[in-house]
Design an enzyme around this catalytic site. Structure first.
Site, short mmCIF file in Angstrom:
data_model
loop_
_atom_site.label_atom_id
_atom_site.label_comp_id
_atom_site.label_asym_id
_atom_site.label_seq_id
_atom_site.Cartn_x
_atom_site.Cartn_y
_atom_site.Cartn_z
N HIS A 39 38.00 74.90 35.77
CA HIS A 39 37.83 73.46 35.50
C HIS A 39 37.92 73.22 34.01
O HIS A 39 37.47 74.05 33.20
CB HIS A 39 36.48 73.00 36.05
CG HIS A 39 36.31 71.52 36.06
ND1 HIS A 39 35.99 70.81 34.93
CD2 HIS A 39 36.46 70.60 37.05
CE1 HIS A 39 35.94 69.51 35.23
NE2 HIS A 39 36.23 69.37 36.52
N GLU B 245 44.68 68.61 37.23
CA GLU B 245 43.72 67.70 36.61
C GLU B 245 44.05 67.56 35.13
O GLU B 245 43.60 68.39 34.31
CB GLU B 245 42.30 68.25 36.74
CG GLU B 245 41.83 68.41 38.15
CD GLU B 245 40.31 68.28 38.22
OE1 GLU B 245 39.84 67.32 38.81
OE2 GLU B 245 39.62 69.12 37.63
C1 PEP Z 1 36.44 66.51 37.91
O1 PEP Z 1 35.27 66.80 37.68
O2 PEP Z 1 37.22 67.40 38.23
C2 PEP Z 1 36.87 65.13 37.79
C3 PEP Z 1 38.10 64.84 38.11
O3 PEP Z 1 35.94 64.23 37.34
P1 PEP Z 1 36.13 62.63 37.34
O4 PEP Z 1 36.52 62.22 38.72
O5 PEP Z 1 34.78 62.11 36.93
O6 PEP Z 1 37.20 62.32 36.35
#
Ligand code: PEP
Length: 261
Positions: free
Chosen positions: A97, A169
């Site tokens: 992450h 992400e």
């Molecule tokens: C995450 O923790 O992977 C994330 C996408 O957080 P958020 O939805 O708050 O952006």
């Protein structure tokens, strides 16, 4: 082996909720989210809540994921929790992450070792990758995606690639609300195509077509449907919005609606 093209909705509760609060929140979600064949809902509470929640959950309704663990199985590593210590509680584990990479300086080597440790312990790793704002501005998105994929999967054999989930992400989109623009959607479609192209090079065409690729970054109940409709996106990793029962349940309902349930 992961069932091809299931939808995954993952709640990353981050460092929120005590074990007692997690238990109450799980109860609220349980009353509202029915088990589904096509939509797998995965909850990632703090490590301290994994054991009690594992006794409470209905595993047909929800699965649990670890947010973090150390990759060695046991030993003199004060303060760490090994994946073998939590393997009875979880089916999945988030690895790489961006908050672990950037706040806790996790290296590519650590991430590769964690992916391998999860697989060794029969846990499905959810490998998170994504470019920073600076890499994006410098036109280095593809290079960042390729290198994080190649490094993170360094220890993964052809035999095990079908036990991996990838979460795209972009770091600039996490907890920023910066992703809800149409340009963002095109970027996400391109990013999943880059990921699949690279998986194809490393593991072949079939792996590239079946590997689940999720999106994460400021998803909420208003934007979830848009992201889930992007070609090649098989689910969502949700942070902040997963902490509010109404929002999270609405996201799960949206996913079920798209799967015509
Ligand atoms: C995450 O923790 O992977 C994330 C996408 O957080 P958020 O939805 O708050 O952006």
């Amino acid at each position: 082996m992961i069932s091809p093209r299931k939808t995954y909705i993952i709640a990353n509760w981050k460092m929120n909720f005590t074990p007692g609060e997690s238990s109450l929140y799980l109860q609220r979600l349980s009353n509202r989210i029915q088990p589904s064949r096509n939509v797998q809902v995965i909850l990632a509470p703090s490590t301290v809540s994994l054991q009690p929640l594992s006794l409470q959950i209905n595993r047909r309704q929800f699965k649990l994921a670890a947010q973090n663990f150390y990759w060695r199985d046991y030993g003199a590593f004060t303060g760490e929790t090994s994946v073998s210590q939590i393997r009875g509680f979880v089916d999945y584990a988030i690895v790489g992450h961006s908050e672990r990479r950037h706040i806790f300086n996790e290296s590519e080597e650590d991430i590769a070792q964690k992916v391998a440790a999860a697989l060794r312990n029969n846990i499905t790793p959810i490998l998170c990758i994504g470019e920073t704002a600076m890499e994006r501005e410098d036109g280095e998105t593809a290079a960042a995606i390729y290198s994080q994929l190649a490094n993170g999967l360094n220890e993964v054999s052809d035999r095990d690639i079908d036990r991996i989930i990838i979460a795209y992400e972009p770091v600039w989109a996490i907890s920023t609300n910066k992703n809800a623009c149409p340009a963002g959607i095109t970027d996400i479609e391109e990013a999943q195509a880059l990921i699949r192209k690279h998986i194809s090079k490393l593991y072949g065409k079939e792996a590239s077509e079946t590997i689940p690729v999720l999106y994460g970054g400021s998803v909420n109940s208003d934007t979830a449907g848009g992201y889930l409709s992007i070609k090649g996106i098989d689910g969502l990793l949700v942070g902040s919005a997963s902490l509010i029962a109404d929002s999270f349940c609405a996201i799960v309902e949206t996913a079920k609606g798209i799967k015509n349930e």
